[in-house]
Design an enzyme around this catalytic site. Sequence first.
Site, PDB file in Angstrom:
ATOM      1  N   ASP A 196       0.837  -1.197  -0.066  1.00 36.36           N
ATOM      2  CA  ASP A 196       0.056   0.017  -0.062  1.00 36.36           C
ATOM      3  C   ASP A 196       1.005   1.101  -0.050  1.00 36.36           C
ATOM      4  O   ASP A 196       1.727   1.339   0.686  1.00 36.36           O
ATOM      5  CB  ASP A 196      -0.707  -0.008   1.198  1.00 36.36           C
ATOM      6  CG  ASP A 196      -1.953   0.964   1.321  1.00 36.36           C
ATOM      7  OD1 ASP A 196      -2.845   1.011   0.598  1.00 36.36           O
ATOM      8  OD2 ASP A 196      -1.669   1.939   2.189  1.00 36.36           O
ATOM      9  N   GLU A 233       1.515  -0.344  -4.697  1.00 33.03           N
ATOM     10  CA  GLU A 233       0.553   0.404  -5.144  1.00 33.03           C
ATOM     11  C   GLU A 233       1.090   1.791  -5.554  1.00 33.03           C
ATOM     12  O   GLU A 233       1.580   2.646  -4.549  1.00 33.03           O
ATOM     13  CB  GLU A 233      -0.579   0.334  -4.125  1.00 33.03           C
ATOM     14  CG  GLU A 233      -1.669   1.364  -4.633  1.00 33.03           C
ATOM     15  CD  GLU A 233      -2.176   2.306  -3.819  1.00 33.03           C
ATOM     16  OE1 GLU A 233      -3.318   3.145  -4.000  1.00 33.03           O
ATOM     17  OE2 GLU A 233      -1.506   2.548  -2.751  1.00 33.03           O
TER      18      GLU A 233
HETATM   19  C1  ARE Z   1      -9.175   8.310   6.360  1.00 30.72           C
HETATM   20  C2  ARE Z   1     -10.042   9.511   6.063  1.00 30.72           C
HETATM   21  C3  ARE Z   1      -9.168  10.665   5.637  1.00 30.72           C
HETATM   22  C4  ARE Z   1      -8.381  11.214   7.086  1.00 30.72           C
HETATM   23  C5  ARE Z   1      -7.534   9.831   7.126  1.00 30.72           C
HETATM   24  C6  ARE Z   1      -6.623   9.947   8.487  1.00 30.72           C
HETATM   25  O1  ARE Z   1     -10.995   9.356   4.796  1.00 30.72           O
HETATM   26  O2  ARE Z   1     -10.376  12.017   5.598  1.00 30.72           O
HETATM   27  O3  ARE Z   1      -7.721  12.247   6.772  1.00 30.72           O
HETATM   28  O4  ARE Z   1      -8.133   8.796   7.454  1.00 30.72           O
HETATM   29  O5  ARE Z   1      -7.516  10.162   9.773  1.00 30.72           O
HETATM   30  C7  ARE Z   1      -7.798   4.760   2.516  1.00 30.72           C
HETATM   31  C8  ARE Z   1      -8.828   5.751   2.234  1.00 30.72           C
HETATM   32  C9  ARE Z   1      -8.431   7.080   3.011  1.00 30.72           C
HETATM   33  C10 ARE Z   1      -8.386   6.960   4.261  1.00 30.72           C
HETATM   34  C11 ARE Z   1      -7.383   5.978   4.578  1.00 30.72           C
HETATM   35  C12 ARE Z   1      -6.907   5.632   6.254  1.00 30.72           C
HETATM   36  O6  ARE Z   1      -8.810   6.166   0.932  1.00 30.72           O
HETATM   37  O7  ARE Z   1      -9.643   7.935   2.672  1.00 30.72           O
HETATM   38  O8  ARE Z   1      -8.294   8.022   5.244  1.00 30.72           O
HETATM   39  O9  ARE Z   1      -7.704   4.680   4.112  1.00 30.72           O
HETATM   40  O10 ARE Z   1      -8.172   5.268   6.894  1.00 30.72           O
HETATM   41  C13 ARE Z   1      -3.376   8.630  -2.705  1.00 30.72           C
HETATM   42  C14 ARE Z   1      -2.110   7.573  -2.360  1.00 30.72           C
HETATM   43  C15 ARE Z   1      -2.612   6.198  -2.509  1.00 30.72           C
HETATM   44  C16 ARE Z   1      -3.778   5.958  -1.719  1.00 30.72           C
HETATM   45  C17 ARE Z   1      -5.002   6.843  -2.419  1.00 30.72           C
HETATM   46  C18 ARE Z   1      -6.280   6.810  -1.605  1.00 30.72           C
HETATM   47  O11 ARE Z   1      -1.316   7.960  -3.241  1.00 30.72           O
HETATM   48  O12 ARE Z   1      -1.745   5.512  -1.967  1.00 30.72           O
HETATM   49  O13 ARE Z   1      -4.344   8.340  -2.253  1.00 30.72           O
HETATM   50  N1  ARE Z   1      -4.308   4.585  -1.685  1.00 30.72           N
HETATM   51  C19 ARE Z   1      -4.163   3.586  -0.794  1.00 30.72           C
HETATM   52  C20 ARE Z   1      -5.023   2.696  -0.431  1.00 30.72           C
HETATM   53  C21 ARE Z   1      -6.340   3.464   0.125  1.00 30.72           C
HETATM   54  C22 ARE Z   1      -5.731   4.085   1.545  1.00 30.72           C
HETATM   55  C23 ARE Z   1      -4.331   4.268   1.638  1.00 30.72           C
HETATM   56  C24 ARE Z   1      -3.486   4.098   0.555  1.00 30.72           C
HETATM   57  C25 ARE Z   1      -3.928   4.736   2.912  1.00 30.72           C
HETATM   58  O14 ARE Z   1      -5.466   2.027  -1.446  1.00 30.72           O
HETATM   59  O15 ARE Z   1      -7.396   2.543   0.210  1.00 30.72           O
HETATM   60  O16 ARE Z   1      -6.818   5.257   1.912  1.00 30.72           O
HETATM   61  O17 ARE Z   1      -3.423   3.506   3.492  1.00 30.72           O
HETATM   62  C26 ARE Z   1      -3.715  11.701  -7.042  1.00 30.72           C
HETATM   63  C27 ARE Z   1      -2.215  11.175  -6.663  1.00 30.72           C
HETATM   64  C28 ARE Z   1      -2.549   9.792  -5.848  1.00 30.72           C
HETATM   65  C29 ARE Z   1      -3.413  10.069  -4.557  1.00 30.72           C
HETATM   66  C30 ARE Z   1      -4.784  10.403  -5.396  1.00 30.72           C
HETATM   67  C31 ARE Z   1      -5.790  10.614  -3.986  1.00 30.72           C
HETATM   68  O18 ARE Z   1      -4.282  10.570  -8.008  1.00 30.72           O
HETATM   69  O19 ARE Z   1      -1.647  10.968  -7.630  1.00 30.72           O
HETATM   70  O20 ARE Z   1      -1.080   9.527  -5.255  1.00 30.72           O
HETATM   71  O21 ARE Z   1      -3.495   8.686  -4.048  1.00 30.72           O
HETATM   72  O22 ARE Z   1      -4.676  11.661  -5.876  1.00 30.72           O
HETATM   73  O23 ARE Z   1      -5.397  11.521  -3.254  1.00 30.72           O
END
Ligand code: ARE
Length: 496
Positions: A196, A233
């Site tokens: 992740d 990822e």
């Molecule tokens: C949650 C709440 C937030 C709060 C946070 C901390 O929603 O409001 O601030 O908790 O309290 C998932 C959810 C998040 C969640 C998080 C933790 O999607 O909403 O936050 O879990 O509970 C970027 C990253 C990429 C990431 C995406 C979502 O680069 O790695 O954001 N994806 C992975 C997983 C997710 C997970 C996380 C990472 C965290 O697949 O499921 O988040 O572990 C552009 C950029 C990207 C960016 C994208 C979105 O496209 O190029 O890099 O992706 O914007 O911001």
Amino acid sequence: QWDPNFSTGRHSMVHLFEWKWVDIALECERFLGPNGFGGVQVSPPNENAIITSPFRPWWERYQPVSYHLVTRSGNESEFTDMVRRCNAAGVRIYVDAIINHMTGNSVQGAGTDGSSFDASAKSYPAVPYGPTDFNDATTCPTQSGSIEDYQDPIQVRNCQLSGLLDLNQGKDYVRQKLADYLNKLIGLGVAGFRIDASKHMWPADMKAILDKLDNLSVQHGFTANARPFVVQEVIDLGNEAITGSEYFGNGRVTEFRYGMNLGEVFRKVNNQKLSFIKNYGEGWGMYAGNTSLAFIDNHDNQRGHGAGGANILTFRVAKLYKMAQAFMLAWPYALTRVMSSYYWDQNMEGGSDKNDWIGPPNQDGNTLPVTIFPNGTCGNGWMCEHRWRQISNMVKFRNVVEGTTMTNWWDNTENQIAFSRGNKGFLAINNEDRALSATIATGLPAGQYCDVISGNKEGSSCTGKTITVSADGSVNLSISNTEEDPMVAIHADAKL
Ligand code: ARE
Ligand code: CA
């Protein structure tokens, strides 16, 4: 390591998002093994924060509290049993590893195994991690401590992703704790990891952690010296400072452009047409197939998180979704992953879904079992896209045609396409607003074949359409655009 360590003859994985370990074990034995699936990506198995506002969102599992194997998917003995039974069924397990961060920076309390933690004190005693194990003002250059500019690789790697406490993988102590966690899983028989938020870690730090990993477990059936599979990822749509290619040395990289572009093609937005995907993959500027993971949607972009935008195809647009899945599984590019979701009611306001947080089907936070109806579909709110005949039969198609190249490309210059995989398989798709009617070369030996989209081969007959390949290898096809699935797929194992 780019090789998923599948058992022989298997070539795709499925993400059983939020499933319980007991259900995954059953699914390996009753469906995935018998139907040629190679592996399962499972939800994070380690202890996470319990979020109650909103109530138990799916995303709480992306907030680690410790590496104890206790979550709403099950405990350590259930996890252990699942891995053993899936391996025995020829199906590998890949763990979603959350190693970039711990919980959100202001939560505290107890995790899913009862371990206490306090993010404001940067304290996770069940690991243990303390304040010096995290990035801080000396390593992260932003005032807020969060990532503010994705064009600055230092911020992206050393600052907080959405306020999640950012581990410092530059420290050997942190590297060792992470490697210990992953090695424990390897010892239990897992075949690899989805890592992740890889974009948010330095490729060299990740390499240092991966170098500490053990070989896969010989007791669980892996060959001697096999290395854990890695898919990182990294969301790279081509417009940021960090590119996925920086990570190829560590393993495969998620190719987010694959599902995004294909969504535009099947929805015909931006004047996209099926006839344009003749060179889909590298020809479209995507990563080399042997370093990438292809998928139509994932657990983020099926609900508006992550990347890909509004054109991502999901179970909600089933007709287009099945066509795109069929194309992906028939097309000789990348390692393929099928999504398996649960249903939730959307609540769209101003273009975004207010219900994008809703967790898996549950009663008071306890995940409901996946029930199976006599017709093979799932109950209790589980979508089970991987069980849809059109999708699982194409997983099998991919196994049958492995090793062949794409031949006999045909298109009508618009949205009707067909192609063969050597002399092993043939797929035709009609995404036009009118019928497809043409005589097309299939590359297959003459004879009668069962179309594996509309049915199966059962004994010496077809439950769906029967397709006749003539002596010269061509088929006389007519596919109405009003059919439930306006496509036809035949392969060597479905010959009468
Ligand atoms: C949650 C709440 C937030 C709060 C946070 C901390 O929603 O409001 O601030 O908790 O309290 C998932 C959810 C998040 C969640 C998080 C933790 O999607 O909403 O936050 O879990 O509970 C970027 C990253 C990429 C990431 C995406 C979502 O680069 O790695 O954001 N994806 C992975 C997983 C997710 C997970 C996380 C990472 C965290 O697949 O499921 O988040 O572990 C552009 C950029 C990207 C960016 C994208 C979105 O496209 O190029 O890099 O992706 O914007 O911001
Ligand atoms: Ca980081």
